[in-house]
Scaffold this motif. Structure first.
Motif, mmCIF file in Angstrom:
data_model
loop_
_atom_site.group_PDB
_atom_site.id
_atom_site.type_symbol
_atom_site.label_atom_id
_atom_site.label_comp_id
_atom_site.label_asym_id
_atom_site.label_seq_id
_atom_site.Cartn_x
_atom_site.Cartn_y
_atom_site.Cartn_z
ATOM 1 N N UNK A 381 -15.577 -97.416 40.469
ATOM 2 C CA UNK A 381 -16.460 -97.308 39.294
ATOM 3 C C UNK A 381 -15.828 -97.722 37.979
ATOM 4 N N UNK A 382 -14.507 -97.675 37.852
ATOM 5 C CA UNK A 382 -13.884 -98.030 36.585
ATOM 6 C C UNK A 382 -12.439 -98.430 36.783
ATOM 7 N N UNK A 383 -11.725 -98.761 35.695
ATOM 8 C CA UNK A 383 -10.330 -99.203 35.817
ATOM 9 C C UNK A 383 -9.393 -98.159 36.394
ATOM 10 N N UNK A 384 -9.816 -96.885 36.412
ATOM 11 C CA UNK A 384 -8.957 -95.852 36.991
ATOM 12 C C UNK A 384 -9.133 -95.725 38.492
ATOM 13 N N UNK A 385 -9.912 -96.579 39.106
ATOM 14 C CA UNK A 385 -9.984 -96.635 40.561
ATOM 15 C C UNK A 385 -10.816 -95.533 41.180
ATOM 16 N N UNK A 386 -10.646 -95.363 42.481
ATOM 17 C CA UNK A 386 -11.413 -94.381 43.235
ATOM 18 C C UNK A 386 -10.874 -92.975 43.004
ATOM 19 N N UNK A 387 -11.748 -91.974 43.018
ATOM 20 C CA UNK A 387 -11.260 -90.592 42.892
ATOM 21 C C UNK A 387 -10.548 -90.156 44.169
ATOM 22 N N UNK A 388 -9.748 -89.129 44.041
ATOM 23 C CA UNK A 388 -8.997 -88.624 45.192
ATOM 24 C C UNK A 388 -9.572 -87.337 45.761
ATOM 25 N N UNK A 389 -10.236 -86.533 44.950
ATOM 26 C CA UNK A 389 -10.667 -85.200 45.388
ATOM 27 C C UNK A 389 -11.659 -85.283 46.544
ATOM 28 N N UNK A 390 -11.533 -84.351 47.471
ATOM 29 C CA UNK A 390 -12.438 -84.322 48.617
ATOM 30 C C UNK A 390 -13.891 -84.189 48.186
#
Length: 462
Positions: A381-390
């Motif tokens: 979704x953005x420059x910070x990439x994919x989230x990690x939280x389950x």
């Protein structure tokens, strides 16, 4: 607790595969994981992707094609419009092909630690194509900027990724000019996007020891970096801000004419900053071990980064040598792409099968399911990439998509379906829980058994 071999394959690799009859499984451990990285990489030759020249040639046809279509429409001639649509379709297929071969490599890998790291670092340096013309460049980015440096120095990966055409376009560097440069005096202005993400996401991290003045100075230093599909990659001194810039207390630039070497020098220093080592160690530990990783392990990894001068192999070794990397098995949720690849491996699917899919089937059986599970390929979704939280992945929609895939897709990939008890062994080995073993043993059909295995919490965690 599962065996070290099982944890190695599921947590750090791309998943288990069916055992070959009569052959004892190879023991997998930290040494084997690092050994895969140290060995020659067979995948570029086995599943070759587009070169940069090929991607640039395709991109270069878009604007002329669009102009021709507009002119043809004004004249009542539909042929240029049809040709333009065919070109866009070709670009879309080329993008699909890159995704297809990336997944084929992950399915075919001996262990898959290298492919998992490729996915991690490509996400760390998130750069999404802007427009269909840049679509094929995503596979070039991973192939040129990330893959060659997975076992090397972070500084080299940083320089390759942050000066790559895909990144320059994604973060608007191609429109950034020094306000006092020859080009800047004619118009245009400074853009800080690339400089900000370099500091905040790619090196020092959020909360790192930098300020807005460092962002602006780094943005000024970066002026001159340039790419167009016509000119290709270039450093244009007429766009570079004259004079030196000061970033984190160090002075760079000032040569006449300006050149890219001072940008590389700044990136070398950023790569070796202690904040960068801690930031990268924490991100790796979160991705591979736990959303709340062991603090001692992260410290060991950061110390290894500092001792090794930014070399990545010692950082991986420090993670794999720490007990917390193994004791927290099951603490992470497999992201959709990991889930899909691991499921194909457990079903005995080969990389060649994945690579041979027709374009329509790629969408139906690979990219479409990934979108429905919440992870469109190369589309964070953005420059910070994919989230990690389950919690970001086990959503009602995402879970429903996984269950639907588990219940229906295996029949496409392998016929007849394996005995569910054999599939359970292939997919999880000694990581299968007693309740799952009991349930799979009572499955009424092979399809139901496959669904039970692949949709189970046991399979969806690593």
């Amino acid at each position: 607790m599962p065996s070290v071999s099982t944890i190695s394959a599921i947590r750090f690799g791309t998943g288990l595969r069916p055992r070959k009859a009569g052959l004892a499984p190879a023991r997998l451990d930290a040494a084997a994981l690092l050994g895969e990285l140290a060995a020659p990489d067979p995948m570029p030759a086995r599943f070759p992707v587009l070169t940069r020249a090929e991607a640039e040639t395709m991109a270069g046809q878009v604007r002329p094609g669009r102009r021709a279509a507009e002119e043809g429409a004004a004249k009542g001639d539909p042929a240029p419009e049809l040709a333009y649509r065919a070109l866009l379709q070709e670009l879309r297929f080329a993008s699909f092909r890159g995704a297809q071969l990336t997944l084929a490599r992950a399915v075919d890998a001996q262990i898959g630690f290298r492919e998992r790291l490729l996915q991690f670092w490509t996400d760390h340096f998130t750069a999404r194509p802007r427009g269909p013309d840049m679509g094929p460049m995503a596979q070039v980015f991973a192939e040129e900027a990330i893959r060659p440096h997975l076992a090397g120095r972070f500084a080299d990966m940083l320089k390759a990724a942050d000066t790559h055409p895909l990144m320059l376009v994604y973060l608007d560097q191609t429109v950034s000019v020094g306000p006092n440069s020859q080009a800047g005096r004619k118009g245009g202005g400074l853009n800080e996007n690339l400089a900000r993400e370099m500091l905040e996401l790619h090196t020092l991290g959020v909360g790192g020891s930098y300020g807005q003045a460092d962002v602006r100075q780094l943005a000024l230093l970066l002026t001159g970096l340039f790419w167009t599909y016509r000119a290709g990659w270039a450093f244009d001194p007429t766009r570079a801000e004259p004079g030196a810039e000061t970033v984190l207390g160090e002075s760079y630039g000032g040569a006449v004419p300006a050149d890219v070497s001072e940008i590389h020098a700044a990136l070398e220093d950023l790569a070796l900053h202690p904040d960068t080592g801690r930031h990268l160690a924490w991100k790796l530990a979160v991705h591979f071990t736990s959303d709340d990783p062991d603090a001692g392990m992260v410290e060991d990894m950061a110390a290894a980064y500092a001792r090794g001068g930014g070399a990545l192999m010692p950082v991986y070794a420090a993670m794999l040598d720490h007990p917390a990397a193994w004791e927290t098995f099951g603490a992470k949720t497999r992201q959709p792409q990991d889930f899909l690849v691991a499921a194909l491996r457990s079903l005995g699917v080969s990389g060649a099968q994945v690579a041979q899919l027709a374009p329509g089937a790629v969408n139906n059986h690979l990219l479409g399911p990934l979108r429905r599970m919440g992870q469109p390929f190369a589309g964070p979704p953005g420059p910070d990439g994919w989230p990690e939280a389950a919690s970001s992945w086990i959503t009602p929609q995402g879970l429903a998509a996984r269950i639907d895939w588990a219940m229906t897709a295996p029949r496409h990939w392998t016929r007849p379906l394996p005995d569910p008890r054999h599939l359970l062994r292939a997919a999880l080995d000694d990581a299968a829980g007693e309740r799952l073993v009991w349930a799979v043993g009572r499955a009424e059909t092979a399809a139901e058994g496959a669904g039970l295995v692949l949709a189970s919490p046991d399979f969806n965690r690593r």
